[in-house]
Design a protein around this motif. Sequence first.
Motif, short mmCIF file in Angstrom:
data_model
loop_
_atom_site.label_atom_id
_atom_site.label_comp_id
_atom_site.label_asym_id
_atom_site.label_seq_id
_atom_site.Cartn_x
_atom_site.Cartn_y
_atom_site.Cartn_z
N SER A 5 0.82 -1.21 0.00
CA SER A 5 0.00 0.00 0.00
C SER A 5 0.86 1.26 0.00
O SER A 5 0.44 2.30 -0.54
N LEU A 6 2.05 1.20 0.56
CA LEU A 6 2.95 2.36 0.54
C LEU A 6 3.46 2.62 -0.87
O LEU A 6 3.65 3.77 -1.27
N HIS A 7 3.69 1.55 -1.64
CA HIS A 7 4.05 1.72 -3.05
C HIS A 7 2.90 2.40 -3.80
O HIS A 7 3.11 3.29 -4.63
N ILE A 8 1.68 1.95 -3.51
CA ILE A 8 0.49 2.52 -4.16
C ILE A 8 0.42 4.02 -3.88
O ILE A 8 0.20 4.82 -4.79
N LEU A 9 0.59 4.39 -2.62
CA LEU A 9 0.56 5.81 -2.26
C LEU A 9 1.62 6.60 -3.03
O LEU A 9 1.34 7.68 -3.57
N ASP A 10 2.81 6.06 -3.09
CA ASP A 10 3.91 6.75 -3.76
C ASP A 10 3.61 6.94 -5.25
O ASP A 10 3.80 8.03 -5.80
N ILE A 11 3.14 5.90 -5.89
CA ILE A 11 2.88 5.98 -7.33
C ILE A 11 1.70 6.90 -7.64
O ILE A 11 1.74 7.67 -8.59
N THR A 12 0.67 6.87 -6.80
CA THR A 12 -0.46 7.77 -7.05
C THR A 12 -0.08 9.22 -6.80
O THR A 12 -0.67 10.11 -7.41
N GLY A 69 14.77 9.02 -7.67
CA GLY A 69 13.35 8.68 -7.72
C GLY A 69 13.20 7.20 -7.47
O GLY A 69 13.43 6.39 -8.36
N LEU A 70 12.86 6.83 -6.26
CA LEU A 70 12.86 5.43 -5.87
C LEU A 70 11.53 4.73 -6.05
O LEU A 70 11.48 3.50 -6.07
N GLY A 71 10.43 5.46 -6.18
CA GLY A 71 9.10 4.85 -6.18
C GLY A 71 8.91 3.73 -7.17
O GLY A 71 8.62 2.59 -6.80
N LEU A 72 9.07 4.01 -8.44
CA LEU A 72 8.85 2.99 -9.46
C LEU A 72 9.91 1.90 -9.41
O LEU A 72 9.60 0.72 -9.61
N ASP A 108 8.67 -13.66 0.12
CA ASP A 108 9.19 -12.29 0.16
C ASP A 108 8.17 -11.22 -0.20
O ASP A 108 8.50 -10.03 -0.20
N ARG A 109 6.93 -11.64 -0.51
CA ARG A 109 5.92 -10.63 -0.88
C ARG A 109 5.49 -9.87 0.36
O ARG A 109 5.07 -10.44 1.35
N ALA A 110 5.59 -8.57 0.29
CA ALA A 110 5.13 -7.72 1.39
C ALA A 110 3.61 -7.83 1.49
O ALA A 110 2.93 -8.07 0.49
N PRO A 111 3.06 -7.65 2.68
CA PRO A 111 1.60 -7.66 2.80
C PRO A 111 1.01 -6.46 2.06
O PRO A 111 1.70 -5.45 1.85
N LEU A 112 -0.24 -6.57 1.67
CA LEU A 112 -0.89 -5.48 0.97
C LEU A 112 -0.97 -4.24 1.85
O LEU A 112 -0.73 -3.13 1.39
N GLY A 113 -1.27 -4.42 3.10
CA GLY A 113 -1.36 -3.28 4.02
C GLY A 113 -2.79 -2.85 4.25
O GLY A 113 -3.74 -3.48 3.78
N ASN A 114 -2.95 -1.78 4.97
CA ASN A 114 -4.26 -1.27 5.34
C ASN A 114 -4.83 -0.42 4.20
O ASN A 114 -4.51 0.75 4.07
N MET A 115 -5.67 -1.04 3.39
CA MET A 115 -6.18 -0.34 2.22
C MET A 115 -7.18 0.76 2.59
O MET A 115 -7.27 1.77 1.90
N ALA A 116 -7.92 0.60 3.68
CA ALA A 116 -8.85 1.66 4.08
C ALA A 116 -8.10 2.95 4.39
O ALA A 116 -8.48 4.03 3.91
N MET A 122 -5.07 8.80 0.19
CA MET A 122 -5.11 9.22 -1.21
C MET A 122 -6.16 10.30 -1.42
O MET A 122 -5.88 11.34 -2.02
N ILE A 123 -7.35 10.08 -0.90
CA ILE A 123 -8.44 11.05 -1.09
C ILE A 123 -8.07 12.39 -0.47
O ILE A 123 -8.30 13.44 -1.07
#
Length: 185
Positions: A5-12, A69-72, A108-116, A122-123
Amino acid sequence: MKELSLHILDITQNSIRAKAKHVKLQIIESLVENELTIIIEDDGCGIPENQLAGVTDPFVTSRTTRKVGLGLSLFKAAAEACGGSFLISSTEGVGTKVVGSFRRDHIDRAPLGNMADTILTMIMSFGETDLYYEHDYNNQQFILNTREIKETLEVESLNEPEILNWIREHVMEGLKEIQEIMEET
């Protein structure tokens, strides 16, 4: 990063810097196919073709406040480290699409995280940009569309505490519901 979810935040946030008016986030979880796929699309300014190949290089960035730029690059590394893949496509003046696929059960997959909380953050940071969030868990879907919420409530901004609290609860309940449906079958 400890959670996807932190990757998602960064990319958005890249989408917001690219002046996107619409961001679409899709998360597709499939136990049968053992996949977790994250798709982020925007209608921002896009990436020039001559820069697209280098966007996952951590030392290539369009930002002027720092030289890395580390996000991507981190998102790509996370996907590939888990037997998955990464794809980015962009058209200047049209928008950008980022896809990260992960082997769901990879150690090694990180958990998705707290999407709520991620959706809420994001909003709050999007300003006028609308978010379409679709989460598919074994073909059970939860959808949140901020444009529809704004139209229903007849507001221009969702950054009011009572609205944000409702959105957070709605996302938590919706994600819980789609996962419980699959557990019952």
